[in-house]
Design an enzyme around this catalytic site. Structure first.
Site, PDB file in Angstrom:
ATOM      1  N   SER A 135       0.865  -0.967  -0.125  1.00 28.07           N
ATOM      2  CA  SER A 135       0.171   0.209  -0.085  1.00 28.07           C
ATOM      3  C   SER A 135       0.872   1.288   0.051  1.00 28.07           C
ATOM      4  O   SER A 135       2.035   1.002   0.019  1.00 28.07           O
ATOM      5  CB  SER A 135      -0.977   0.124   1.200  1.00 28.07           C
ATOM      6  OG  SER A 135      -0.054   0.457   2.344  1.00 28.07           O
ATOM      7  N   LYS A 136       0.325   2.324  -0.263  1.00 26.58           N
ATOM      8  CA  LYS A 136       1.071   3.588   0.130  1.00 26.58           C
ATOM      9  C   LYS A 136       1.916   3.522   1.137  1.00 26.58           C
ATOM     10  O   LYS A 136       2.952   4.596   1.156  1.00 26.58           O
ATOM     11  CB  LYS A 136       0.074   4.703  -0.079  1.00 26.58           C
ATOM     12  CG  LYS A 136      -0.662   4.968  -1.322  1.00 26.58           C
ATOM     13  CD  LYS A 136      -1.473   6.123  -1.618  1.00 26.58           C
ATOM     14  CE  LYS A 136      -2.086   6.301  -2.807  1.00 26.58           C
ATOM     15  NZ  LYS A 136      -3.774   6.304  -2.380  1.00 26.58           N
TER      16      LYS A 136
END
Ligand code: GLU
Ligand code: ZN
Length: 492
Positions: free
Chosen positions: A254-255
């Site tokens: 994820s980010k």
């Protein structure tokens, strides 16, 4: 039966590593089997669909060199391939299910459903979700609702008992009790828009999809989709849910791990070859040793059997390393073309490029070729060759454990060596620098570092001797003199 697979993104955000992995696996699987790769745009959620996301999708696929056989801009016998252009069709199929007794009209207002949810939460009731209020309405009850002007949604009649199994090529059978499946999910909303489940199943069937390869997050939808295929009387395609993509810490990528938008990798100067190669190894492997694959090779050797069960780990450092390897394989002429846009965008060069700049570029290519890991690093690496650089802060010149006074001595000695460097090769220069270091009682690196700061102003420039030669002694001496003047003032 010839293979037909699809990549079916919803244009709600930028294309990320996970999505592109799905696209690539489908694409390679189609190519390896002489099948058909379809691109379908699942834009049923009009509120969340964005023009920018669509542009990003096309740009990203073009950059990666993934082309589709059927889909937007290519046509095909099963179009349109954009779901928002197929709403009529979903509506008539949903109505058909109602006519066949497999689905029903539900007139519940959002208010009623909200109140129901609240009540269920308060009572901590075992029954969560829709209470099937409208499942068995009589004809009169329906007419009464219709007379009130309520437009109904259409819900699927999920069987009240029994189990549903779907088979996944990778995970085997996945079975769920029908009572655990969401109670009668909406297929068609009151505004006539289909939900994801309805549109996805109808399209996969009508488009003759043989294999569904998609992210594992869709596994929970599997049993429901099987029920839909059964309701329509259709055979489901084969399923193969792809292994998760994780960061190095074992969490879903994820980010938090860094950017996952492929666009960012493109802009930073990753090569599409490197990205395609690396992403293909996220959950697939040919054997336990081969790492390098061209797209053409993957188009031949990709197979479902070699998809791993274990999650793929996305390692940013490894991708960077791959990129460096791919940059090295580029012919010099091509590398020149690839770096030029970065030099221009970063303001290192302006068009038109002069003959003299051309010459510097030609001379620097072999030196940066070995070192560049990202095309975008070229600007910081070579700015000093094209632009005058301001003298760095004095503190930046001082090697660890030394002081300003010693640094000045080093710069003086360095200046003399630079004055006489013409015609000497690396080995000769190194000997000379080592002797100077011994005399000054410092390490070799302590001599190199201040000179490098003076001449290049950057920590990622090519090695010192190369940098000096590329810049030429005149400019190098000039920068050294400025550094010496500045530091002399501080030493007093
Ligand atoms: N539109 C869905 C997505 O965005 C497609 C899922 C599927 O492949 O069935 O992931
Ligand atoms: Zn209802």
């Amino acid at each position: 039966m010839s293979v037909r697979v699809r990549y079916a993104p919803s244009p709600t955000g930028l294309q990320h590593i996970g999505g592109v992995r799905t696209a690539l696996f489908n694409y390679f699987f189609a190519r390896a089997n002489g099948g058909t790769f379809i691109l379908r745009i699942e834009d049923t959620d009009q509120e969340r669909s964005h023009e920018e996301a669509l542009e990003d999708l096309y740009e990203t696929l073009a950059w990666l060199g993934i082309d589709w056989d059927e889909g937007p801009g290519r046509g095909g016998d099963y179009g349109p391939y954009v779901q928002s252009q197929r709403f009529e069709l979903y509506r008539s199929y949903a109505q058909q299910l109602v006519a066949d007794g497999k689905a029903y009209y539900c007139y519940c207002t959002p208010q009623r459903l909200d109140a129901l949810r609240e009540e269920q939460q308060q009572k901590k009731s075992r029954m969560q979700g829709y209470d099937r209020h409208c499942r068995d309405l009589t004809e009169e009850q329906r007419s009464a609702y219709a007379a009130q002007g309520i437009t109904p949604v259409i819900r699927l009649k999920v069987p009240l008992e029994g189990k549903t199994t779907f088979h996944d090529e990778l995970m085997g059978d996945i079975t769920r009790k029908n009572t655990d499946i969401s109670p009668d999910p909406v297929l068609l909303k009151s505004d006539g828009f289909p939900t994801y489940h309805l549109a996805n199943v109808i399209d996969d069937h009508l488009m003759g999809i043989t294999h569904i390869m998609r992210a594992q997050e869709w596994i929970p939808s599997g049993p429901l989709h099987i029920l839909l295929y059964e309701a329509f009387g259709w055979d489901p395609p084969k399923y193969c849910h792809l292994p998760m993509v994780m960061g190095k810490d074992g969490q879903k990528l994820s980010k938090r791990h860094g950017s996952t938008a492929v666009r960012d990798f493109r802009r930073a100067g990753y090569l599409p070859e490197a990205v395609v190669n690396y992403i293909s190894l996220l959950g697939w492997s040919y054997d336990d040793k081969t790492e390098f694959f061209t797209r053409e090779e993957l188009e031949k050797v990709f197979s479902l059997e070699k998809i791993n069960k274990a999650p793929g780990v996305f390692d940013y450092k490894k991708l960077l390393w791959f990129n460096g390897q791919y940059i090295r394989q580029k012919p010099a002429e091509q590398l020149k073309e690839l770096i030029l846009p970065y030099l221009i965008a970063d303001g290192v060069l302006q068009e038109p490029i002069t003959a003299q700049q051309q010459e510097v570029i030609d001379r620097m290519i072999p030196i940066i070729h070995e070192r560049l890991r990202l095309l975008g690093d070229v600007s910081e690496m070579t700015r000093f060759l094209f632009q005058d650089i301001p003298t760095a802060e004095s503190a930046a010149f001082i090697p660890k454990k030394l002081d300003m006074k010693k640094t000045l001595e080093i710069l003086h000695t360095g200046r003399q060596m630079v004055e006489q460097m013409d015609g000497k090769d690396d080995a000769e220069l190194e000997t000379q620098y080592r002797e100077a270091a011994a005399e000054l009682e410092v390490k070799l690196g302590d001599i190199m570092m201040p000179l490098r700061v003076a001449v290049t102003g950057s920590t990622i420039s090519p090695p010192l001797f190369e940098s000096l030669r590329l810049l030429g002694s005149e400019k190098s001496l000039d920068r050294l003199d400025r550094a010496i003047t500045q530091i002399s003032k501080e030493v007093g």
